[in-house]
Design a protein around this motif. Structure first.
Motif, short mmCIF file in Angstrom:
data_model
loop_
_atom_site.label_atom_id
_atom_site.label_comp_id
_atom_site.label_asym_id
_atom_site.label_seq_id
_atom_site.Cartn_x
_atom_site.Cartn_y
_atom_site.Cartn_z
N SER A 110 0.82 -1.22 0.00
CA SER A 110 0.00 0.00 0.00
C SER A 110 0.85 1.26 0.00
O SER A 110 0.34 2.35 0.18
CB SER A 110 -0.92 0.02 1.23
N ARG A 111 2.17 1.13 -0.23
CA ARG A 111 3.03 2.29 -0.23
C ARG A 111 2.76 3.16 -1.45
O ARG A 111 2.07 2.73 -2.39
CB ARG A 111 4.50 1.86 -0.20
N PRO A 112 3.31 4.38 -1.50
CA PRO A 112 3.04 5.29 -2.63
C PRO A 112 3.46 4.68 -3.97
O PRO A 112 4.42 3.91 -4.04
CB PRO A 112 3.88 6.52 -2.30
N CYS A 113 2.74 5.03 -5.02
CA CYS A 113 3.09 4.56 -6.36
C CYS A 113 4.35 5.30 -6.82
O CYS A 113 4.45 6.52 -6.71
CB CYS A 113 1.95 4.82 -7.33
N GLN A 114 5.32 4.56 -7.35
CA GLN A 114 6.54 5.18 -7.83
C GLN A 114 6.27 5.87 -9.17
O GLN A 114 5.53 5.38 -10.00
CB GLN A 114 7.64 4.13 -7.98
N THR A 115 6.88 7.02 -9.33
CA THR A 115 6.75 7.79 -10.56
C THR A 115 8.15 8.23 -11.00
O THR A 115 9.15 7.87 -10.38
CB THR A 115 5.89 9.04 -10.34
N GLU A 116 8.19 9.03 -12.03
CA GLU A 116 9.48 9.53 -12.51
C GLU A 116 10.17 10.36 -11.45
O GLU A 116 11.40 10.39 -11.36
CB GLU A 116 9.25 10.38 -13.77
N ARG A 117 9.40 11.02 -10.60
CA ARG A 117 9.98 11.90 -9.58
C ARG A 117 9.92 11.33 -8.16
O ARG A 117 10.41 11.94 -7.23
CB ARG A 117 9.27 13.26 -9.61
N LEU A 118 9.30 10.19 -7.99
CA LEU A 118 9.20 9.59 -6.65
C LEU A 118 9.55 8.12 -6.73
O LEU A 118 8.88 7.34 -7.41
CB LEU A 118 7.78 9.76 -6.09
N TRP A 149 -6.14 0.35 10.67
CA TRP A 149 -5.69 1.44 9.82
C TRP A 149 -6.48 1.43 8.52
O TRP A 149 -6.66 0.38 7.89
CB TRP A 149 -4.20 1.31 9.51
N VAL A 150 -6.97 2.59 8.15
CA VAL A 150 -7.80 2.70 6.95
C VAL A 150 -7.27 3.84 6.07
O VAL A 150 -6.42 4.63 6.48
CB VAL A 150 -9.27 2.96 7.32
N SER A 151 -7.79 3.92 4.87
CA SER A 151 -7.37 4.97 3.94
C SER A 151 -7.84 6.34 4.41
O SER A 151 -8.74 6.45 5.26
CB SER A 151 -7.94 4.69 2.55
N ARG A 152 -7.23 7.37 3.84
CA ARG A 152 -7.62 8.74 4.18
C ARG A 152 -9.10 8.97 3.87
O ARG A 152 -9.80 9.65 4.63
CB ARG A 152 -6.75 9.73 3.40
N GLU A 153 -9.57 8.39 2.77
CA GLU A 153 -10.98 8.56 2.40
C GLU A 153 -11.90 7.93 3.44
O GLU A 153 -12.94 8.49 3.79
CB GLU A 153 -11.23 7.93 1.02
N ARG A 154 -11.48 6.77 3.96
CA ARG A 154 -12.30 6.11 4.98
C ARG A 154 -12.28 6.91 6.29
O ARG A 154 -13.30 6.98 6.99
CB ARG A 154 -11.80 4.70 5.23
N VAL A 155 -11.14 7.49 6.62
CA VAL A 155 -11.07 8.34 7.82
C VAL A 155 -12.08 9.47 7.70
O VAL A 155 -12.81 9.78 8.66
CB VAL A 155 -9.65 8.90 8.02
N THR A 156 -12.14 10.09 6.52
CA THR A 156 -13.09 11.18 6.30
C THR A 156 -14.52 10.70 6.49
O THR A 156 -15.36 11.39 7.09
CB THR A 156 -12.92 11.77 4.90
N GLU A 157 -14.81 9.51 6.00
CA GLU A 157 -16.16 8.96 6.16
C GLU A 157 -16.50 8.76 7.63
O GLU A 157 -17.62 9.06 8.07
CB GLU A 157 -16.26 7.63 5.40
N TYR A 158 -15.55 8.24 8.39
CA TYR A 158 -15.80 8.05 9.82
C TYR A 158 -15.98 9.39 10.54
O TYR A 158 -16.81 9.50 11.46
CB TYR A 158 -14.66 7.26 10.46
N LEU A 159 -15.21 10.39 10.14
CA LEU A 159 -15.36 11.71 10.76
C LEU A 159 -16.76 12.27 10.54
O LEU A 159 -17.29 12.99 11.39
CB LEU A 159 -14.31 12.67 10.18
N ARG A 160 -17.34 11.95 9.40
CA ARG A 160 -18.68 12.46 9.10
C ARG A 160 -19.76 11.80 9.96
O ARG A 160 -20.89 12.24 9.99
CB ARG A 160 -18.99 12.26 7.62
N THR A 161 -19.38 10.71 10.67
CA THR A 161 -20.35 10.06 11.57
C THR A 161 -20.17 10.53 13.01
O THR A 161 -20.89 10.07 13.90
CB THR A 161 -20.19 8.53 11.53
N ALA A 162 -19.21 11.42 13.25
CA ALA A 162 -18.85 11.79 14.62
C ALA A 162 -19.75 12.86 15.21
O ALA A 162 -20.10 13.83 14.54
CB ALA A 162 -17.40 12.26 14.67
#
Length: 316
Positions: free
Chosen positions: A47-55, A290-303
């Protein structure tokens, strides 16, 4: 401006807590800004970052020292990770020290201070973000886990070394003291580092007395990636939500006890060594891992309430 090359040192190349999240977000952000980035970790993941020309992402494919099956190998790796240093050195020799910055985010859970010494020996500019207190404190928290209170003993003083403040055992504390001594005398942290980043004035006030007098301390807020959306309907929500590492020092036990007493809906977004204790204290707790950033946002919306129960000094 001509692009720089930033070498980011992080124990993990995936998000498992705050420092890794910042390290990965900064790697991706710097690459998007046109700089070249190399992320070196000891513990890799699909699940690490996708490698690119600059990363590019480089991992030594080792275990976190607490999960290393061989305790002898874990002890040695934690004090001085030879494979990590050997991996970093040829990477640095490809780069121009005048156009390169080594950015240290985390090193105590897998990489060790061997990578810091390697960067210093190769005469690169090194900056360290102080996500915690491992630069000066053997257990990294300035916290007495036995008394469950902030520790005010000078780090690495005789009184500090004699104090059993570790959450495991006094023998483990002595190993941490040995690691800290090696980190300072051989690794060069913090005595040979001239630039540190803090994320708050509170962190600066706590750490400044223990850093070299010649050090420059820069305040840089952590990057936050948020997708704009409508306001959360707090009044209609019921969950009390905590996000982060589930451990005693983070106050998760306190939150679990309070939630049980109130009978409220307790949601822990994260993972950590304290999961079993939280479930035991309050079987009604929900733990997401541990969940994705998008899932964290979803959980925050239930708080209905965001909970920050830390017992130790947070850097923010």
């Amino acid at each position: 401006m001509k692009p720089l090359h930033i070498v980011i040192l992080s124990d993990f190349s995936y998000v498992n807590g705050g420092s890794a999240a910042v390290a990965l977000a900064s790697a991706e952000g710097l690459a998007r800004r046109g700089h070249f980035v190399t992320l070196l970790s000891a513990v890799g993941s699909t699940s690490r970052p996708c490698q690119t020309e600059r990363l590019r992402v480089v991992s030594t494919n080792q275990q976190e020292i607490l999960k290393e099956p061989s305790r002898l190998r874990a002890v040695a790796q934690g004090i001085w990770n030879i494979p990590a240093a050997r991996t970093l050195r040829p990477l640095l020799r490809e780069l121009d020290p005048a156009r390169t910055v080594i950015h240290v985010h985390s090193w105590t859970q897998a990489l060790s201070s061997s990578v810091i010494r390697t960067a210093l020996d190769e005469r690169f500019q090194v900056v360290c973000t102080l996500h915690d207190y491992f630069a000066v404190c053997p257990n990294g928290t300035l916290f007495d886990h036995q008394k469950k209170q902030i520790c005010h003993l000078p780090p690495m003083s005789v009184s500090c070394m004699a104090c059993h403040c570790d959450k495991r055992s006094y023998m483990h504390k002595l190993w941490r003291v040995a690691r800290q001594a090696v980190q300072s005398r051989m690794g060069g942290m913090p005595i040979r580092i001239r630039h540190f980043i803090v994320v708050s004035e509170f962190s600066r006030s706590v750490m400044a007395p223990y850093l070299p007098q010649s050090a420059e301390i820069h305040r840089v807020p952590n990057p936050i990636q948020v997708t704009p959306g409508p306001p959360t309907p707090v009044a209609r929500n019921s969950a009390f939500v905590m996000i982060g590492n589930i451990s005693e020092g983070k106050g998760t036990h306190l939150f679990a006890k309070a939630a049980r007493a109130l009978g409220c809906e307790a949601l822990f977004v994260g993972d950590g060594s304290g999961v079993a204790d939280v479930v035991k204290l309050y079987p009604g707790s929900r733990i997401t891992g541990w969940v994705s950033r998008e899932r964290v946002t979803e959980y925050l919306r239930t708080a209905r309430v965001l909970v920050f129960p830390s017992l130790w000094y947070e850097t923010e």
